[in-house]
Write an enzyme that holds these catalytic residues in place. Structure first.
Site, short mmCIF file in Angstrom:
data_model
loop_
_atom_site.label_atom_id
_atom_site.label_comp_id
_atom_site.label_asym_id
_atom_site.label_seq_id
_atom_site.Cartn_x
_atom_site.Cartn_y
_atom_site.Cartn_z
N TYR A 166 12.07 -0.17 -2.46
CA TYR A 166 11.85 -1.62 -2.42
C TYR A 166 12.74 -2.39 -3.39
O TYR A 166 13.10 -3.53 -3.13
CB TYR A 166 10.38 -1.93 -2.75
N ASP A 220 -1.89 1.71 4.99
CA ASP A 220 -2.22 1.15 6.32
C ASP A 220 -2.90 2.20 7.19
O ASP A 220 -3.86 1.91 7.91
CB ASP A 220 -0.95 0.64 7.04
C1 IPM Z 1 1.88 -4.57 1.81
C2 IPM Z 1 2.83 -5.25 2.74
C3 IPM Z 1 4.08 -5.65 1.96
C4 IPM Z 1 4.70 -4.38 1.40
C5 IPM Z 1 5.11 -6.47 2.74
C6 IPM Z 1 4.49 -7.72 3.35
C7 IPM Z 1 6.30 -6.84 1.91
O1 IPM Z 1 3.13 -4.44 3.82
O2 IPM Z 1 1.44 -5.22 0.83
O3 IPM Z 1 1.55 -3.41 2.04
O4 IPM Z 1 5.46 -3.70 2.10
O5 IPM Z 1 4.41 -4.06 0.25
MG MG Z 2 1.99 -2.66 3.87
#
Ligand code: IPM
Ligand code: MG
Length: 357
Positions: free
Chosen positions: A140, A251
């Site tokens: 990231y 997720d």
């Molecule tokens: C999360 C989201 C974010 C991430 C995005 C919106 C940048 O998916 O908080 O998990 O990837 O961290």
């Molecule tokens: Mg996410």
């Protein structure tokens, strides 16, 4: 007095934030606490007003508060913008700006919602996992990164997966500390069979573990962990992992519980913390008062617990949420036969009514 900077954000962000604030005000009245809130812009809301996903001023408002709360950011309206100007950049900037390196994502199966899960009852009943995702390193933020032209035509897109000893050390400590308040079991997730950054990760986690002999540590590769989460999620207590793997696994884990609309989170640094529901801005249902505010409300509970040390009040909010579910009230995303479907704001009212001194 507690000072909170609130970023309602985009899509359903403002709607669910309103319900979380309703609960906060209710707690304040019932227990004579003063929560002073200040609104600031983030994501698309900030792009529309200032041309950037977050301003220095908004970031400072978060830095100067005792805690910050965030609804959700993003939406199709801003999808065409270049990377640096997208709403998501605002989210990454605030995480980085607050040095919120530890993303705490509890995945808890509410008994009332077991039959909403796409998995069988006997697999998900009793699931209670704490995902601790490193949040300000890895792919990231690693450099070099970019897209550059190739001499013979075409382009090359690249990112850098990178971790340093101190970065892994501090997140590992967080995981072991959390485990001590739970079932004392940490699973560290990496891809050490292939990636050097994961080999370092594993080495540092193992070294930190020596200071926590009362906690059990095991390691899993991320692909295996993804599989185990579906096969036997109850084997996990605390999962600690990298930014990228944590994004994906959290997720996946959310789906165990049936709806991402139930999951809260905290992003903690050394002296700042940001609380946000795990779900996104859901632009398709924004403005209709049908979103599930429970993730936002539970995120507010996490704020009371972790930033203000008001764990009894946090528990009261969790109990209130469980009570409302047990009484058969559901928002659309968790609706089941025989249950009463309610709006976002009504759900907020129902939880608020249950908060009493
Ligand atoms: C999360 C989201 C974010 C991430 C995005 C919106 C940048 O998916 O908080 O998990 O990837 O961290
Ligand atoms: Mg996410």
């Amino acid at each position: 007095m507690y000072r909170i900077t609130v970023f309602p954000g985009d899509g359903i962000g403002p709607e669910v934030t309103e319900q979380a604030l309703k609960i906060l005000r209710r707690v304040g009245q019932a227990f004579h606490l003063v929560f002073e809130t200040q609104e600031a812009l983030l994501g698309g809301a900030s792009i529309d007003r200032h041309g950037v996903p977050i301003t220095e001023e908004a970031l400072n408002a978060a830095r100067n508060a005792d805690a910050s709360f965030l609804g959700a950011v993003g939406g199709p309206k801003w999808d065409q913008l270049e990377n640096a100007k997208r709403p998501e950049k605002g989210l990454l900037a605030i995480r980085k700006g607050l040095n919120a390196f530890a993303n705490i994502r509890p995945v808890k199966m509410f008994p009332q919602l077991v039959d909403r899960s796409p998995l069988k009852r006997e697999i998900v009943e009793g699931v209670d996992i704490m995902i601790i995702r490193e949040l300000v390193g890895d792919l990231y933020f690693g450099t070099p990164r970019g897209i550059e032209p190739l001499p013979g035509g075409g382009e090359r897109g690249f990112n850098t997966m990178i971790y340093t000893t101190p970065e892994v050390d501090r997140i590992a400590r967080k995981a072991f500390e959390f485990a001590r308040k739970r079932r004392r079991q940490v699973t560290s997730v990496d891809k050490a069979n292939v990636l050097e950054s994961s080999q370092l990760w594993r080495k540092v986690v193992t070294a930190v573990h020596r200071e926590y002999p009362d906690v059990t540590l095991n390691h899993r590769y991320v692909d295996d962990c993804a599989m185990q989460l579906i096969k036997d999620p109850r084997q996990f207590d605390v999962i600690v992992t990298t930014n990228m793997f944590g994004d994906i696994l959290s997720d996946e884990s959310a789906m165990l519980t049936g709806s991402i609309g139930m999951l809260p989170s905290a992003s903690m640094g050394t002296d700042h913390a940001l609380y946000e529901p795990v779900h996104g801005s859901a632009p398709d249902i924004a403005g209709q008062d049908i979103a599930n505010p429970l993730a936002a409300i539970l995120s507010m509970a996490m704020m009371l617990e972790y930033s203000f040390n008001l764990s009894e009040l946090a528990q009261m909010i969790e109990k209130a949420v469980e009570g409302v579910l047990a009484d058969g009230f559901r928002t659309a995303d968790i609706q089941q036969d025989g249950m009463r479907k309610v709006s976002c704001s009504k759900m907020g009212d129902l939880v608020a009514e249950r908060i009493q001194s």
